[in-house]
Design a protein around this motif. Structure first.
Motif, PDB file in Angstrom:
ATOM      1  N   ALA A 160       5.361  -9.819   1.652  1.00  0.00           N
ATOM      2  CA  ALA A 160       4.424  -9.871   1.046  1.00  0.00           C
ATOM      3  C   ALA A 160       2.882 -10.551   1.811  1.00  0.00           C
ATOM      4  O   ALA A 160       1.962 -10.380   1.573  1.00  0.00           O
ATOM      5  CB  ALA A 160       4.103 -10.999  -0.279  1.00  0.00           C
ATOM      6  N   GLN A 164       2.395  -6.259   2.630  1.00  0.00           N
ATOM      7  CA  GLN A 164       3.031  -4.749   2.218  1.00  0.00           C
ATOM      8  C   GLN A 164       3.927  -5.037   1.204  1.00  0.00           C
ATOM      9  O   GLN A 164       5.144  -4.597   1.278  1.00  0.00           O
ATOM     10  CB  GLN A 164       4.431  -4.512   3.779  1.00  0.00           C
ATOM     11  CG  GLN A 164       4.414  -4.368   4.929  1.00  0.00           C
ATOM     12  CD  GLN A 164       3.256  -3.376   5.153  1.00  0.00           C
ATOM     13  OE1 GLN A 164       3.318  -2.260   4.465  1.00  0.00           O
ATOM     14  NE2 GLN A 164       2.871  -2.446   6.394  1.00  0.00           N
ATOM     15  N   LEU A 165       3.215  -5.031   0.415  1.00  0.00           N
ATOM     16  CA  LEU A 165       3.306  -4.997  -0.884  1.00  0.00           C
ATOM     17  C   LEU A 165       4.097  -4.156  -1.253  1.00  0.00           C
ATOM     18  O   LEU A 165       5.101  -4.577  -2.491  1.00  0.00           O
ATOM     19  CB  LEU A 165       2.365  -5.284  -2.378  1.00  0.00           C
ATOM     20  CG  LEU A 165       1.226  -6.324  -2.058  1.00  0.00           C
ATOM     21  CD1 LEU A 165      -0.316  -6.817  -2.699  1.00  0.00           C
ATOM     22  CD2 LEU A 165       1.776  -7.906  -2.279  1.00  0.00           C
ATOM     23  N   ASP A 166       3.908  -2.741  -1.124  1.00  0.00           N
ATOM     24  CA  ASP A 166       4.938  -1.549  -1.707  1.00  0.00           C
ATOM     25  C   ASP A 166       6.358  -2.094  -1.836  1.00  0.00           C
ATOM     26  O   ASP A 166       7.325  -1.792  -2.053  1.00  0.00           O
ATOM     27  CB  ASP A 166       4.336  -0.507  -1.534  1.00  0.00           C
ATOM     28  CG  ASP A 166       3.687  -0.252   0.329  1.00  0.00           C
ATOM     29  OD1 ASP A 166       3.858  -1.416   0.991  1.00  0.00           O
ATOM     30  OD2 ASP A 166       3.766   0.991   0.409  1.00  0.00           O
ATOM     31  N   HIS A 169       7.329  -5.101  -3.441  1.00  0.00           N
ATOM     32  CA  HIS A 169       8.306  -4.736  -5.120  1.00  0.00           C
ATOM     33  C   HIS A 169       9.168  -3.947  -4.380  1.00  0.00           C
ATOM     34  O   HIS A 169       9.953  -4.042  -5.256  1.00  0.00           O
ATOM     35  CB  HIS A 169       7.297  -3.602  -5.583  1.00  0.00           C
ATOM     36  CG  HIS A 169       7.432  -3.415  -6.913  1.00  0.00           C
ATOM     37  ND1 HIS A 169       7.765  -1.908  -7.106  1.00  0.00           N
ATOM     38  CD2 HIS A 169       6.765  -4.358  -7.666  1.00  0.00           C
ATOM     39  CE1 HIS A 169       7.913  -1.486  -8.101  1.00  0.00           C
ATOM     40  NE2 HIS A 169       7.506  -3.005  -8.857  1.00  0.00           N
ATOM     41  N   GLU A 170       9.334  -2.659  -3.945  1.00  0.00           N
ATOM     42  CA  GLU A 170      10.696  -2.082  -3.475  1.00  0.00           C
ATOM     43  C   GLU A 170      12.302  -2.589  -3.234  1.00  0.00           C
ATOM     44  O   GLU A 170      13.296  -2.998  -4.179  1.00  0.00           O
ATOM     45  CB  GLU A 170      11.132  -0.705  -2.869  1.00  0.00           C
ATOM     46  CG  GLU A 170      11.870  -0.354  -2.346  1.00  0.00           C
ATOM     47  CD  GLU A 170      11.683   0.858  -2.014  1.00  0.00           C
ATOM     48  OE1 GLU A 170      12.485   1.454  -1.181  1.00  0.00           O
ATOM     49  OE2 GLU A 170      10.770   0.970  -1.097  1.00  0.00           O
ATOM     50  N   CYS A 181       2.785  -8.983  -8.412  1.00  0.00           N
ATOM     51  CA  CYS A 181       1.509  -7.803  -8.423  1.00  0.00           C
ATOM     52  C   CYS A 181       1.289  -7.151  -9.076  1.00  0.00           C
ATOM     53  O   CYS A 181       1.651  -6.468  -9.417  1.00  0.00           O
ATOM     54  CB  CYS A 181       2.280  -7.484  -6.990  1.00  0.00           C
ATOM     55  SG  CYS A 181       2.522  -5.523  -6.831  1.00  0.00           S
ATOM     56  N   PRO A 183      -0.460  -4.591 -10.425  1.00  0.00           N
ATOM     57  CA  PRO A 183      -0.003  -2.664 -10.436  1.00  0.00           C
ATOM     58  C   PRO A 183      -1.123  -2.236  -9.434  1.00  0.00           C
ATOM     59  O   PRO A 183      -1.325  -1.002  -8.901  1.00  0.00           O
ATOM     60  CB  PRO A 183       0.217  -2.668 -11.561  1.00  0.00           C
ATOM     61  CG  PRO A 183       1.008  -3.639 -12.802  1.00  0.00           C
ATOM     62  CD  PRO A 183      -0.324  -4.839 -11.643  1.00  0.00           C
ATOM     63  N   LEU A 186      -0.601  -1.938  -6.174  1.00  0.00           N
ATOM     64  CA  LEU A 186       0.240  -1.934  -5.695  1.00  0.00           C
ATOM     65  C   LEU A 186       0.355   0.139  -5.295  1.00  0.00           C
ATOM     66  O   LEU A 186       0.548  -0.132  -4.140  1.00  0.00           O
ATOM     67  CB  LEU A 186       1.214  -2.093  -6.074  1.00  0.00           C
ATOM     68  CG  LEU A 186       2.973  -1.340  -5.750  1.00  0.00           C
ATOM     69  CD1 LEU A 186       3.583  -1.941  -4.709  1.00  0.00           C
ATOM     70  CD2 LEU A 186       4.495  -1.977  -7.054  1.00  0.00           C
TER      71      LEU A 186
END
Length: 407
Positions: A160, A164-166, A169-170, A181, A183, A186
């Motif tokens: 984060a 690299q929020l994706d 999150h994954e 975060c 949406p 993302l």
């Protein structure tokens, strides 16, 4: 060297007394330390048991010269207080030097001081994870964290932190942790990543098969590989990350990817070998042996070596083209002609490249966009593979075929 080779002792020297010989050796050792000849100095200290040098100060001299391994070996002859001082020094240095934390961790384990220094392991692992994250080795970092929630949280927070929020999150979903975060932000990041990197064309999205049993393998090979003139070949290796290493240790082949312009088959080699190894000989050996089917790889020799080591079906391989070597030949010919040719390898940028080209860069030059290599260091031995791993593996093999076609 003479002292070490012939095992000389103090009484072997031409001095009036052993005391004078020892004094001379001590003076010489001081000179070696001050002159940076540290290995020789430590050799004399250990050989003649020069106790006046068995101090934390000597270890600090070694560490300041980045000789942590030598210092760690030397620390074994110190008393308990000296060993503790060495660990404390490494912890302080570890604020700015990752190697110091590594050796602090090793010393704690070697000297059985875990109860006195309970936080060293966590600090070292967090430092290792940070290095992996900033090198883009996200999956390796998560595997290094193992099942420890604090370390998993470190991975997610660092992802984060660098935007690299994706991935954050994954990973949070996979670890069963909370991660909040926006949406929309993302979704935008995911779309931006897809736009930045080369993707499988739409018509191939449903032409990727994962084969882990006999019927699926036979069907996929018949559909995508047989009767093809050109086949892309790539492997992923099972990787494990050790406590004392920043790198993933490569192991046996975890998946074999074969691709044609028609589609891709990703083969679960360990599962096939465990349940129906005979099918490899029947379905894949003819493809590998064929002189009429061109097999494309990238730095392919190691892939072929590991495959042959695992099964006789891959022992004989003919008609192989290493795309990295092909590119190198093209660049060499362009340089020899002293002309900037109208070819991808004839550009001025390629003529000035010092390191061998990577597949991602070759893809960018030939096909317009680079490959997303974020999954390169992921855990390829885990099952089921993640959708992102499937996509990564398919792209690595199919890109070879498409780049070859364009070239």
């Amino acid at each position: 060297r003479l002292i070490e080779t012939f095992g000389l002792e103090l009484q072997d020297f031409c001095f009036d007394s052993v005391e004078l010989a020892r004094e001379a050796i001590v003076c010489y050792t001081h000179w070696l330390l001050n002159d940076g000849k540290l290995t020789s100095a430590i050799g004399l200290i250990l050989h003649f048991d020069l106790s006046e040098f068995c101090t934390i100060e000597t270890l600090i001299i070694l560490a300041r010269s980045n000789e942590y391994a030598l210092a760690q070996e030397f620390a074994q002859i110190l008393d308990a207080d000296g060993r503790r001082s060495w660990i404390e020094f490494c912890i302080v240095e570890g604020e700015n030097e990752h190697s110091a934390l590594r050796y602090a961790h090793r010393a704690v384990v070697a000297f059985n001081l875990e109860t006195e220094f309970p936080d060293v392991r966590t600090k070292y692992f967090q430092s290792t994870i940070r290095r992996m994250i900033f090198k883009g080795q996200y999956e390796a970092a998560l595997k290094h964290a193992g099942s420890e929630v604090d370390l998993q949280t470190t991975v997610i927070e660092l992802l984060a932190e660098i935007g690299q929020l994706d991935f954050a999150h994954e990973f949070a979903v996979r670890c069963g942790l909370e991660f909040c975060c926006d949406p929309e932000a993302l979704a935008n990041l995911v779309a931006e990543r897809r736009a930045t990197y080369f993707q499988l064309p739409e018509h191939l999205q449903n032409a990727v098969a994962f084969a882990d049993d006999e019927s699926t393998l036979v069907s996929a090979v018949e559909q995508f590989i047989l009767n093809q003139d050109v086949v892309g070949l790539d492997t992923e290796w099972g990787a494990s990350v050790g406590e004392d290493s920043d790198k993933a240790d490569t192991g046996d082949v975890a998946t074999l990817q074969l691709a044609s312009l028609a589609g891709v088959v990703i083969i679960d080699i360990p599962k096939i070998q465990a349940t129906c190894p005979h099918i490899l000989e029947r379905t894949l050996a003819p493809v590998f042996k064929s002189h009429s089917v061109l097999k494309l790889g990238f730095a392919v020799q190691e892939d072929l070596r590991r495959l042959a080591k695992g099964h006789s079906a891959f022992a004989e391989v003919n008609a192989v083209c290493d795309m990295q070597s092909l590119w190198k030949v093209g660049v060499s010919k362009a340089k020899a002609s002293r002309l900037i040719l109208d070819t991808p390898w004839g550009s001025k940028e390629e003529s000035m490249r010092y390191q061998p080209i990577g597949l991602s860069t070759l893809t960018a030059v030939v096909l317009g966009k680079p490959l997303d290599k974020a999954m390169r260091m992921s855990d390829w031995s885990r099952r089921p593979l993640l959708p992102t791993q499937i996509n990564y593996a398919a792209l690595d093999a199919w890109t070879l075929v498409e780049a070859h076609r364009v070239i």
